[in-house]
Every structure is written in C-alpha cells, then in structure tokens.
Design an enzyme around this catalytic site. Sequence first.
Site, PDB file in Angstrom:
ATOM      1  N   GLU A   1      -6.712   4.578   8.045  1.00  0.00           N
ATOM      2  CA  GLU A   1      -6.534   6.006   7.718  1.00  0.00           C
ATOM      3  C   GLU A   1      -7.805   6.566   7.087  1.00  0.00           C
ATOM      4  O   GLU A   1      -8.158   7.728   7.307  1.00  0.00           O
ATOM      5  CB  GLU A   1      -5.305   6.170   6.801  1.00  0.00           C
ATOM      6  CG  GLU A   1      -4.014   5.997   7.604  1.00  0.00           C
ATOM      7  CD  GLU A   1      -2.843   5.414   6.831  1.00  0.00           C
ATOM      8  OE1 GLU A   1      -2.845   5.453   5.594  1.00  0.00           O
ATOM      9  OE2 GLU A   1      -1.911   4.902   7.508  1.00  0.00           O
TER      10      GLU A   1
ATOM     11  N   HIS B   1      -9.380   0.924   5.208  1.00  0.00           N
ATOM     12  CA  HIS B   1      -8.094   1.188   5.877  1.00  0.00           C
ATOM     13  C   HIS B   1      -8.326   2.141   7.046  1.00  0.00           C
ATOM     14  O   HIS B   1      -9.148   3.054   6.963  1.00  0.00           O
ATOM     15  CB  HIS B   1      -7.094   1.780   4.877  1.00  0.00           C
ATOM     16  CG  HIS B   1      -5.696   1.783   5.414  1.00  0.00           C
ATOM     17  ND1 HIS B   1      -5.258   2.734   6.305  1.00  0.00           N
ATOM     18  CD2 HIS B   1      -4.666   0.928   5.223  1.00  0.00           C
ATOM     19  CE1 HIS B   1      -4.002   2.457   6.625  1.00  0.00           C
ATOM     20  NE2 HIS B   1      -3.615   1.374   5.985  1.00  0.00           N
TER      21      HIS B   1
ATOM     22  N   ASN C   1       0.869  -1.174   0.000  1.00  0.00           N
ATOM     23  CA  ASN C   1       0.000   0.000   0.000  1.00  0.00           C
ATOM     24  C   ASN C   1       0.909   1.228   0.000  1.00  0.00           C
ATOM     25  O   ASN C   1       1.505   1.559   1.019  1.00  0.00           O
ATOM     26  CB  ASN C   1      -0.887  -0.033   1.258  1.00  0.00           C
ATOM     27  CG  ASN C   1      -1.728   1.224   1.405  1.00  0.00           C
ATOM     28  OD1 ASN C   1      -1.771   2.068   0.506  1.00  0.00           O
ATOM     29  ND2 ASN C   1      -2.401   1.354   2.538  1.00  0.00           N
TER      30      ASN C   1
ATOM     31  N   LYS D   1       0.182   4.250  -0.279  1.00  0.00           N
ATOM     32  CA  LYS D   1      -0.439   5.448   0.334  1.00  0.00           C
ATOM     33  C   LYS D   1      -0.198   6.667  -0.569  1.00  0.00           C
ATOM     34  O   LYS D   1      -0.170   6.520  -1.792  1.00  0.00           O
ATOM     35  CB  LYS D   1       0.055   5.629   1.766  1.00  0.00           C
ATOM     36  CG  LYS D   1      -0.153   4.350   2.601  1.00  0.00           C
ATOM     37  CD  LYS D   1       0.069   4.520   4.069  1.00  0.00           C
ATOM     38  CE  LYS D   1      -0.146   3.186   4.774  1.00  0.00           C
ATOM     39  NZ  LYS D   1      -0.004   3.267   6.230  1.00  0.00           N
TER      40      LYS D   1
ATOM     41  N   GLY E   1       3.028   2.443  10.717  1.00  0.00           N
ATOM     42  CA  GLY E   1       3.969   3.542  10.525  1.00  0.00           C
ATOM     43  C   GLY E   1       4.705   3.943  11.794  1.00  0.00           C
ATOM     44  O   GLY E   1       5.350   4.988  11.849  1.00  0.00           O
TER      45      GLY E   1
ATOM     46  N   GLU F   1      -4.829  -4.846  10.776  1.00  0.00           N
ATOM     47  CA  GLU F   1      -3.819  -3.798  10.921  1.00  0.00           C
ATOM     48  C   GLU F   1      -4.052  -3.043  12.229  1.00  0.00           C
ATOM     49  O   GLU F   1      -4.858  -2.094  12.264  1.00  0.00           O
ATOM     50  CB  GLU F   1      -3.906  -2.812   9.753  1.00  0.00           C
ATOM     51  CG  GLU F   1      -3.643  -3.432   8.398  1.00  0.00           C
ATOM     52  CD  GLU F   1      -3.102  -2.407   7.402  1.00  0.00           C
ATOM     53  OE1 GLU F   1      -2.104  -2.717   6.750  1.00  0.00           O
ATOM     54  OE2 GLU F   1      -3.656  -1.296   7.302  1.00  0.00           O
TER      55      GLU F   1
ATOM     56  N   SER G   1       3.984  -2.027  10.238  1.00  0.00           N
ATOM     57  CA  SER G   1       5.446  -2.073  10.405  1.00  0.00           C
ATOM     58  C   SER G   1       6.063  -3.414  10.010  1.00  0.00           C
ATOM     59  O   SER G   1       7.028  -3.858  10.628  1.00  0.00           O
ATOM     60  CB  SER G   1       5.832  -1.690  11.841  1.00  0.00           C
ATOM     61  OG  SER G   1       5.426  -0.356  12.124  1.00  0.00           O
TER      62      SER G   1
HETATM   63  P1  13P Z   1       3.362   0.454   7.603  1.00  0.00           P
HETATM   64  O1  13P Z   1       3.863  -0.824   6.993  1.00  0.00           O
HETATM   65  O2  13P Z   1       4.065   1.677   7.086  1.00  0.00           O
HETATM   66  O3  13P Z   1       3.281   0.391   9.093  1.00  0.00           O
HETATM   67  O4  13P Z   1       1.830   0.617   7.085  1.00  0.00           O
HETATM   68  C1  13P Z   1       0.951  -0.430   7.221  1.00  0.00           C
HETATM   69  C2  13P Z   1      -0.281  -0.107   6.466  1.00  0.00           C
HETATM   70  O5  13P Z   1      -1.042   0.753   6.865  1.00  0.00           O
HETATM   71  C3  13P Z   1      -0.550  -0.849   5.220  1.00  0.00           C
HETATM   72  O6  13P Z   1      -1.837  -0.620   4.767  1.00  0.00           O
END
Ligand code: 13P
Length: 250
Positions: free
Chosen positions: A97, A95, A9, A11, A173, A167, A213
Amino acid sequence: MRKTFIAGNWKMNLSKQQATDLAAAIAASIGTGTNVDVAVCPPFGYLDAVRGALGDSAVRLGAQNLNANESGAFTGEISGPMLRDLGCELVIVGHSERRELFGECDQLVNLKAKAGLKYGLHVILCVGETLEQREAGETNRIVGSQVLGSLADISPEQMSNVTLAYEPIWAIGTGKVATPQQAEEVHSHLRDILTQQFGDEVAQQTRIQYGGSVKPGNAEELLAQPNIDGALVGGASLEPESFTGIIGHG
Ligand code: 13P
C-alpha cells in the site's frame, strides 16, 4: 529452528478505545510467555496508548512506516528514534500500500529499512507481486528484485533484525488467499535469494512471513509449509478472536 512470528497490521483502522481494547485482549490471551513471537502495529497516533494497554505481556509493538531521517523539517513524518521513544520495537517497511499509493520505490524502502535498523528497530520488509505480474510469470523476478533492492547495503549481521513478508497484492484484503503451495514456492525462492546474497546461515535464520487474507481457517495449512515462518495479518488482526486463533496455529 525459526520461531513463528505473527504480526498484526492494523492499517488505518479503529478508534483509540477500540485499539486499546484490542491490545488489552491480545495481551491477556498471550500473557508473558509464548512459543510464538507476536506483534501489533497500530496507527501512529495510538502507539502510546497501545503500548500502555500491552502492559508487561510478550506482545511487541510495531509501527507501519517511518521516515528515513532522524529529525528535522519533514512535516507529517515520524522518525525511528521517535518510534523507539514510543515503545516500538519493530517497523513495517515496503508494504504494497505504501509502494502503490504513496509511490515508495525500492530505493526509498531501502533507506527506511536502513534507518529502522540504525535506530534499533526490527524491520519487517514486505514484497509482493500484482495479479498481472503473476499471470505473466514474473512473480519470482519481481519479488527477488524487490528484496535485493530493498536490502542493498544491509550486512549479514544486520539480517538478524530483519523479517521478510511475502504479500501477494492480489491476496491483500480480497479474501483470495494464495494456496499454501503458491506461497511456499515464492518463500522458497526468497530463501534462495537470501542464500545468494547473505549466505546459507543467514538465509536459514531469516523468517519469512506470508500476508494476504490470512484467517484462522487457512493459517494452519499455510504455517505448516517449511518456508512459511509466520504471518502478517491485516483484517483478521482487528478482532482478538481471529488474531489469537491464527496465533494458535503458530
Ligand atoms: P489482509 O490480511 O487484510 O489481506 O491484509 C494483509 C496485509 O496487507 C498485512 O500487511
């Protein structure tokens, strides 16, 4: 029996050039056949260019979001048929976010999941708890209700086109990865929920990715857990070496 599924992803990152370079590097490393399913999900504006850069490799193209409607007056949105037209085979919905920053609730995520399936996209449905919810012992209840709410009205047959992604929000992150045991516990709970809702066969066939992560250094132990069937990778999917390093553990 569940084929490992690693998805990146991206982003809201990269320039167009960086995106096509990254896609080309991943495609070159994966080639046309692999024992792991691999997908990349670039920003909307790069989908077309990335589709080209992936060529005839086995790497599949996905989007990070969609609008639940087919077409019409929805300024700034993109529909399932448009994603298909751009060469997408899958879409991420729910997601954290999108849930946290854009106010998406289970009901809206459900509409998006159903739209994705209706228009022929494989759906990666994300669920996860906050740190406060985990510390309050609420993790299983929260992710369970997210799964059931987001998959309302979806049939057992349609579940062959759904992947779940657990997640934990506190691990996204942050560099703070869930331990393999913590993740496995939630994945096992999610599979129980799938069994209750869709029956044992669907539950055993549905892949559940872990996200938060994931790096080459922790992927092996996570992917070795019986109910962790893949990874949804953010930061580490932006570098070819780290992404293919994770795939190498699949
Ligand atoms: P990270 O791998 O940067 O922690 O992000 C995970 C994520 O949100 C994948 O959709």
